[in-house]
Motif scaffolding. Structure first.
Motif, PDB file in Angstrom:
ATOM      1  N   ASN A 190     -12.239  13.844  52.078  1.00  0.00           N
ATOM      2  CA  ASN A 190     -13.651  13.841  52.459  1.00  0.00           C
ATOM      3  C   ASN A 190     -14.536  14.382  51.340  1.00  0.00           C
ATOM      4  OD1 ASN A 190     -12.871  13.002  55.089  1.00  0.00           O
ATOM      5  ND2 ASN A 190     -12.399  15.136  55.596  1.00  0.00           N
ATOM      6  N   ASN A 191     -14.001  15.388  50.648  1.00  0.00           N
ATOM      7  CA  ASN A 191     -14.819  16.028  49.612  1.00  0.00           C
ATOM      8  C   ASN A 191     -13.927  16.901  48.743  1.00  0.00           C
ATOM      9  OD1 ASN A 191     -17.186  16.838  48.235  1.00  0.00           O
ATOM     10  ND2 ASN A 191     -17.279  18.716  49.441  1.00  0.00           N
ATOM     11  N   VAL A 192     -14.277  16.997  47.449  1.00  0.00           N
ATOM     12  CA  VAL A 192     -13.612  17.934  46.540  1.00  0.00           C
ATOM     13  C   VAL A 192     -14.431  19.215  46.539  1.00  0.00           C
ATOM     14  CG1 VAL A 192     -12.816  18.367  44.190  1.00  0.00           C
ATOM     15  CG2 VAL A 192     -12.706  16.050  45.135  1.00  0.00           C
TER      16      VAL A 192
ATOM     17  N   SER B  29      -8.809  14.864  55.788  1.00  0.00           N
ATOM     18  CA  SER B  29      -8.514  14.533  57.179  1.00  0.00           C
ATOM     19  C   SER B  29      -7.203  13.764  57.216  1.00  0.00           C
ATOM     20  CB  SER B  29      -9.637  13.689  57.794  1.00  0.00           C
ATOM     21  OG  SER B  29     -10.847  14.409  57.836  1.00  0.00           O
ATOM     22  N   ALA B  30      -6.390  14.038  58.227  1.00  0.00           N
ATOM     23  CA  ALA B  30      -5.107  13.349  58.358  1.00  0.00           C
ATOM     24  C   ALA B  30      -4.494  13.686  59.692  1.00  0.00           C
ATOM     25  CB  ALA B  30      -4.165  13.745  57.229  1.00  0.00           C
TER      26      ALA B  30
ATOM     27  N   ALA C 234       0.536  18.161  69.501  1.00  0.00           N
ATOM     28  CA  ALA C 234      -0.430  18.666  68.517  1.00  0.00           C
ATOM     29  C   ALA C 234      -0.332  17.900  67.205  1.00  0.00           C
ATOM     30  CB  ALA C 234      -0.201  20.160  68.279  1.00  0.00           C
ATOM     31  N   LEU C 235       0.891  17.550  66.787  1.00  0.00           N
ATOM     32  CA  LEU C 235       1.073  16.849  65.509  1.00  0.00           C
ATOM     33  C   LEU C 235       0.605  15.401  65.580  1.00  0.00           C
ATOM     34  CD1 LEU C 235       4.557  18.222  64.377  1.00  0.00           C
ATOM     35  CD2 LEU C 235       2.308  18.778  63.431  1.00  0.00           C
ATOM     36  N   ASN C 236       0.474  14.854  66.762  1.00  0.00           N
ATOM     37  CA  ASN C 236       0.005  13.484  66.901  1.00  0.00           C
ATOM     38  C   ASN C 236      -1.518  13.374  66.846  1.00  0.00           C
ATOM     39  OD1 ASN C 236       2.498  12.165  67.095  1.00  0.00           O
ATOM     40  ND2 ASN C 236       2.707  12.722  69.272  1.00  0.00           N
ATOM     41  N   LYS C 237      -2.196  14.510  66.773  1.00  0.00           N
ATOM     42  CA  LYS C 237      -3.660  14.507  66.696  1.00  0.00           C
ATOM     43  C   LYS C 237      -4.111  14.478  65.236  1.00  0.00           C
ATOM     44  CE  LYS C 237      -4.194  17.157  70.985  1.00  0.00           C
ATOM     45  NZ  LYS C 237      -4.741  18.403  71.590  1.00  0.00           N
ATOM     46  N   ASN C 238      -5.379  14.106  65.012  1.00  0.00           N
ATOM     47  CA  ASN C 238      -5.982  14.126  63.671  1.00  0.00           C
ATOM     48  C   ASN C 238      -6.679  15.466  63.445  1.00  0.00           C
ATOM     49  OD1 ASN C 238      -5.200  11.524  62.862  1.00  0.00           O
ATOM     50  ND2 ASN C 238      -6.904  10.609  63.984  1.00  0.00           N
ATOM     51  N   TYR C 239      -6.633  15.909  62.174  1.00  0.00           N
ATOM     52  CA  TYR C 239      -7.214  17.201  61.827  1.00  0.00           C
ATOM     53  C   TYR C 239      -8.028  17.077  60.543  1.00  0.00           C
ATOM     54  CZ  TYR C 239      -3.943  19.154  65.222  1.00  0.00           C
ATOM     55  OH  TYR C 239      -3.253  19.428  66.358  1.00  0.00           O
ATOM     56  N   THR C 240      -8.988  17.940  60.406  1.00  0.00           N
ATOM     57  CA  THR C 240      -9.766  18.086  59.170  1.00  0.00           C
ATOM     58  C   THR C 240      -9.637  19.530  58.724  1.00  0.00           C
ATOM     59  OG1 THR C 240     -11.345  16.354  59.748  1.00  0.00           O
ATOM     60  CG2 THR C 240     -12.048  17.968  58.107  1.00  0.00           C
ATOM     61  N   ALA C 241      -9.287  19.694  57.454  1.00  0.00           N
ATOM     62  CA  ALA C 241      -9.069  21.053  56.947  1.00  0.00           C
ATOM     63  C   ALA C 241      -9.304  21.088  55.440  1.00  0.00           C
ATOM     64  CB  ALA C 241      -7.647  21.519  57.264  1.00  0.00           C
TER      65      ALA C 241
ATOM     66  N   ALA D 279     -12.220  12.676  43.033  1.00  0.00           N
ATOM     67  CA  ALA D 279     -11.860  12.138  44.345  1.00  0.00           C
ATOM     68  C   ALA D 279     -11.140  10.792  44.262  1.00  0.00           C
ATOM     69  CB  ALA D 279     -13.109  12.030  45.214  1.00  0.00           C
ATOM     70  N   PRO D 280     -11.624   9.803  43.460  1.00  0.00           N
ATOM     71  CA  PRO D 280     -10.898   8.528  43.375  1.00  0.00           C
ATOM     72  C   PRO D 280      -9.483   8.679  42.814  1.00  0.00           C
ATOM     73  CG  PRO D 280     -13.125   8.300  42.528  1.00  0.00           C
ATOM     74  CD  PRO D 280     -12.894   9.760  42.708  1.00  0.00           C
ATOM     75  N   LEU D 281      -9.335   9.527  41.805  1.00  0.00           N
ATOM     76  CA  LEU D 281      -8.007   9.722  41.198  1.00  0.00           C
ATOM     77  C   LEU D 281      -7.045  10.353  42.189  1.00  0.00           C
ATOM     78  CD1 LEU D 281      -9.142  11.108  37.708  1.00  0.00           C
ATOM     79  CD2 LEU D 281      -8.441   8.779  38.249  1.00  0.00           C
ATOM     80  N   LEU D 282      -7.525  11.325  42.941  1.00  0.00           N
ATOM     81  CA  LEU D 282      -6.660  12.005  43.901  1.00  0.00           C
ATOM     82  C   LEU D 282      -6.345  11.119  45.101  1.00  0.00           C
ATOM     83  CD1 LEU D 282      -8.353  15.524  43.780  1.00  0.00           C
ATOM     84  CD2 LEU D 282      -6.163  14.883  42.772  1.00  0.00           C
ATOM     85  N   SER D 283      -7.306  10.270  45.506  1.00  0.00           N
ATOM     86  CA  SER D 283      -7.069   9.381  46.649  1.00  0.00           C
ATOM     87  C   SER D 283      -5.945   8.395  46.371  1.00  0.00           C
ATOM     88  CB  SER D 283      -8.364   8.634  46.986  1.00  0.00           C
ATOM     89  OG  SER D 283      -9.365   9.537  47.420  1.00  0.00           O
ATOM     90  N   GLU D 284      -5.810   7.979  45.087  1.00  0.00           N
ATOM     91  CA  GLU D 284      -4.737   7.054  44.736  1.00  0.00           C
ATOM     92  C   GLU D 284      -3.364   7.693  44.874  1.00  0.00           C
ATOM     93  OE1 GLU D 284      -5.503   5.701  40.826  1.00  0.00           O
ATOM     94  OE2 GLU D 284      -7.350   4.621  41.341  1.00  0.00           O
ATOM     95  N   GLN D 285      -3.298   9.002  44.738  1.00  0.00           N
ATOM     96  CA  GLN D 285      -2.010   9.688  44.786  1.00  0.00           C
ATOM     97  C   GLN D 285      -1.725  10.298  46.160  1.00  0.00           C
ATOM     98  OE1 GLN D 285      -1.211  12.113  41.157  1.00  0.00           O
ATOM     99  NE2 GLN D 285      -3.247  11.446  40.479  1.00  0.00           N
ATOM    100  N   LEU D 286      -2.754  10.753  46.828  1.00  0.00           N
ATOM    101  CA  LEU D 286      -2.577  11.369  48.152  1.00  0.00           C
ATOM    102  C   LEU D 286      -2.917  10.332  49.220  1.00  0.00           C
ATOM    103  CD1 LEU D 286      -4.333  14.782  47.356  1.00  0.00           C
ATOM    104  CD2 LEU D 286      -1.936  14.148  47.005  1.00  0.00           C
ATOM    105  N   VAL D 287      -2.110   9.284  49.268  1.00  0.00           N
ATOM    106  CA  VAL D 287      -2.434   8.141  50.123  1.00  0.00           C
ATOM    107  C   VAL D 287      -2.346   8.480  51.606  1.00  0.00           C
ATOM    108  CG1 VAL D 287      -1.792   6.422  48.413  1.00  0.00           C
ATOM    109  CG2 VAL D 287      -0.035   7.376  49.909  1.00  0.00           C
ATOM    110  N   ASP D 288      -1.618   9.513  51.977  1.00  0.00           N
ATOM    111  CA  ASP D 288      -1.467   9.870  53.381  1.00  0.00           C
ATOM    112  C   ASP D 288      -2.566  10.816  53.856  1.00  0.00           C
ATOM    113  OD1 ASP D 288      -0.554  11.759  51.676  1.00  0.00           O
ATOM    114  OD2 ASP D 288       1.267  12.266  52.789  1.00  0.00           O
TER     115      ASP D 288
END
Length: 327
Positions: free
Chosen positions: A127-129, A77-78, A40-47, A114-123
């Protein structure tokens, strides 16, 4: 009843493994569960997750009246591993948002984050704020010197007691610090409230300065001393002679009742020192109202320590008499 009991025992014997095989069964269940979790952890999820944030401000000497939210809803997504790690350790590593000109701006648009957060949450892939707008109220810090005052009428004294002499405020001036909108709205004279009831003795206490409508203001000093003296006042009644002024010398017109009743209050300590001779009440014939046959009275002087002075009338009747022959 015995038949039913035997049936239940037979079912338990069929379904329940022998005690020696219980450990093997548990290990199998545990191994199967771990394999399922790993898959299950090897799959991708959106939440939608709640991302904790902290703020840095490009300005000093500010007061946060209403802070921005400490969490933002993100649609991300991750992979399962990254999603789990972020969920477990978000509180230890919140995202940082730098707010420029916080005093001039009172909100941040979610789309700009979104751009500011993407730089910090690289993993995570953002998709949307989901949080549309972050509102806050941040103001410049300001100071103002106020002058203390006490409203005598709002001091709750015991019945028949009055304040004698001045109300002392020490220090008379103090500094208040707070958000600029609040400080600008404060008048120069700051009313100090005394919250004691039924005061019947000299008052001398430290009063804590406070703005009841705000938790964001502070005073220097925090307390001031208020002192004043109070005394019991007694009600007294005198008959005061009315002095006729400009009445005819021949007694053709005269005051019907040459004395009038007055009521007043005086402090207990001075009650024995007041007498009728300290009052001067006159009736000037030049103010005679012929239609009503009255002359208004004039209170020319009373002792300065007398309060609540009340004459029982505002005018006196006059009578006409026989002309007195000159001697």
């Amino acid at each position: 009843m015995k038949v039913i009991t035997n049936i239940f025992r037979w079912i338990i014997q069929v379904l329940a493994p022998p005690k020696r095989d219980l450990k093997v069964v548990l290990l199998c269940i545990l191994g199967g569960t771990m394999i399922w979790v790993l898959n299950a952890l090897n799959k991708n999820y959106t939440a939608v997750i709640k991302c904790p944030v902290r703020y840095e401000y490009d300005q000093d000497s500010i007061i946060i009246v209403s802070p921005p939210p400490d969490k933002i809803d993100l649609n991300v997504s991750a992979g399962g591993w990254n999603m789990l790690r972020r969920t477990l350790f978000f509180s230890r590593f919140p995202a940082t948002l730098r707010v420029s000109n916080p005093v001039g701006n009172h909100y941040l648009l979610g789309t700009s984050l979104a751009p500011l957060l993407s730089e910090q949450l690289v993993d995570l892939r953002i998709n949307n704020v989901e949080t549309d707008t972050l509102f806050f109220d941040i103001q410049s810090m300001k100071q103002k010197v106020l002058i203390g005052k006490v409203d005598r009428e709002r001091i709750n004294l015991k019945e028949n007691y009055r304040i004698v002499g001045p109300i002392n405020i020490n220090p008379g001036e103090f500094t208040v610090t707070g958000p600029d909108k609040l400080i600008n709205a404060l008048p120069e004279y700051f009313e100090i409230l005394i919250d004691r009831d039924e005061i019947d003795r000299p008052f001398n206490r430290e009063i804590k300065l406070d703005l009841l409508l705000s938790d964001h203001a502070s005073f220097d000093p925090e307390e001031i001393r208020i002192s004043f003296n109070v005394e019991l006042f007694l009600e007294k009644e005198f008959l005061i002679p009315i002095i006729p002024v400009n009445f005819p010398d021949d007694s053709s017109v005269y005051i019907a009742e040459p004395r009038m009743r007055v009521i007043f209050q005086v402090s207990e300590s001075l009650s024995d020192s007041v007498n009728a001779g300290q009052f001067r009440i006159t009736a000037n014939y030049r103010n005679f109202k012929r239609r009503d046959l009255v002359v208004p009275i004039e209170v020319e002087s009373i002792p300065n320590f007398v309060v609540d002075f009340r004459p029982d009338t505002t005018a006196v009747k006059v009578h006409y008499g026989k002309v007195r022959n000159p001697s």
